[in-house]
Design an enzyme around this catalytic site. Structure first.
Site, PDB file in Angstrom:
ATOM      1  N   LYS A 195       0.740  -1.231   0.020  1.00 54.13           N
ATOM      2  CA  LYS A 195       0.001   0.064   0.002  1.00 54.13           C
ATOM      3  C   LYS A 195       1.010   1.181   0.177  1.00 54.13           C
ATOM      4  CE  LYS A 195      -3.797  -2.138  -0.182  1.00 54.13           C
ATOM      5  NZ  LYS A 195      -4.540  -2.106  -1.516  1.00 54.13           N
TER       6      LYS A 195
ATOM      7  N   LYS B  19     -13.298  -7.159  -8.267  1.00 58.05           N
ATOM      8  CA  LYS B  19     -13.818  -7.012  -7.179  1.00 58.05           C
ATOM      9  C   LYS B  19     -15.286  -7.564  -7.256  1.00 58.05           C
ATOM     10  CE  LYS B  19     -10.855  -4.140  -4.638  1.00 58.05           C
ATOM     11  NZ  LYS B  19      -9.688  -4.080  -5.268  1.00 58.05           N
TER      12      LYS B  19
END
Length: 367
Positions: free
Chosen positions: A165, A265
């Site tokens: 991240k 997703k």
């Protein structure tokens, strides 16, 4: 067979490793998950889960999921849950957009279909393509040294895919990437996921500064056009995530050669019905995929596993096991990783039964 009742349960899912941090200073310590139960007049019921990554990631939030289910639920009572195309059209007519609201209902109806057919969902989606499949581990945004330490820890557990991240200060992000790259091994894959956090000039600085590092660049900027510009200025493999929310977006990106991999997703698309359509289109177009969702527990992990396990291995870049990140289990016999790999449950439907003592009473009932 007809839908008789739709119930929703709310569960908090605390993270085992503490706060999960990503771009823009966003952080989550406890996820708010919604489990949907769809009951039929023949006594068969199915389950589906949706768990947004907080309200600041995508246009989705936990309370909105439950409010939306209350809104569309009455229009689904009396419908055949195994007629998934008809069911999805009804949901789209009852509520424009908001695909994450529809996702757990769609998944629950796939669960019912599998139970009625006596087959796991992976069989209904094309069949298990291998014994198991590879997982990635998301590495929360921390100091470069701490992120490298986490990569090493999870690598020792068998993971070979690591999603860092980033999307913060460019100079520190370069350090994060280099620190993680120093501890991965041959055959490992490193992904620098900015989650839309860089402005275009910062993204350009980062990709130039790590041009000698074997790393994938994921969704560096907010808009598709900005990401495309960065893509055209780097030789790094490129991943699009937030920009791919429909078949139209995928076709446009494919035409522009905007990426090498997409993140698929399930809840962002509205459930397994539409996610499998996009999955099959990617296979036809030759695009690799990370099959996942925004977040979740046992039921989300099972849904991901069925879609991932039925995806041809050469097109499955990686997938994830969200239930290993949290401290609460909502199902009996959930899928559990083995050395960085996962298999979909073999029982009919999703293959899970809920832990009633964990779920408690429903927060919403439509009948």
């Amino acid at each position: 067979m007809k839908i008789r009742k739709i119930s929703a349960y709310q569960t908090d899912l605390p993270l085992a490793e503490g706060p999960y941090n990503w771009s823009g200073g966003n952080t989550v310590s406890v996820f708010d998950s919604t489990l949907v139960q769809v009951d039929t007049d023949e006594g068969v019921c199915g389950y589906g889960e949706v768990c947004p990554l907080g309200p600041a990631y995508l246009p989705a939030f936990a309370e909105g999921a439950r409010t939306g289910i209350a809104k569309i639920g009455p229009s689904l009572i009396g419908m055949d849950p195994t007629c998934l195309g008809v069911l999805n059209r009804r949901m789209d007519e009852a509520l424009k957009g908001h695909p994450y609201v529809k996702s757990p209902i769609d998944i629950a109806c796939w669960d019912i279909l599998g139970r009625v057919a006596g087959l796991p969902i992976s069989s209904l989606l094309g069949g298990r393509q291998a014994d198991d499949f590879v997982l990635y581990r998301a590495i929360s945004q921390e100091t470069p040294a701490r992120m490298a330490e986490l990569v090493s820890t999870h690598r020792a557990e068998g993971y070979t895919r690591f999603q860092l991240k980033v999307g913060a200060d460019p100079a520190e992000d370069v350090e994060r990437i280099r620190a993680a790259a120093a501890v991965v091994g041959p055959g490992d894959r490193l992904i620098a996921d900015a989650n839309t956090g860089w402005l275009m000039h910062d993204a350009m600085r980062v990709v130039r500064a790590v041009r000698d590092v074997d790393v994938y660049i994921e969704q560096p900027c907010l808009s598709y056009e900005e990401c495309l510009s960065v893509r055209r200025h780097t030789r790094h493999p490129f991943v699009l995530d937030e920009s791919i929310a429909s078949v139209g977006a995928l076709l446009r990106a494919n035409g522009d050669a905007a990426m090498d991999v997409i993140n698929l997703k399930i809840s962002k698309l509205g459930g397994l019905t539409k996610a499998s359509q996009l999955r099959d289109l990617c296979v036809s177009l030759g695009i690799a995929m990370t099959v996942e969702d925004t977040w979740g527990g046992d039921f989300t992990t099972a849904a991901i596993a069925h879609l991932a396990h039925s995806t041809p291995p050469q097109f499955l870049f990686t997938s994830t096991d969200f239930n290993s990140y949290v401290t609460v289990s909502t199902a009996r016999n959930p899928p559990v990783r083995q050395r960085g790999r996962l298999a979909a449950p073999a029982a009919p439907g999703l293959g899970l039964e809920p832990r009633r003592e964990v779920l408690g009473e429903p927060v919403l009932v439509v009948e």
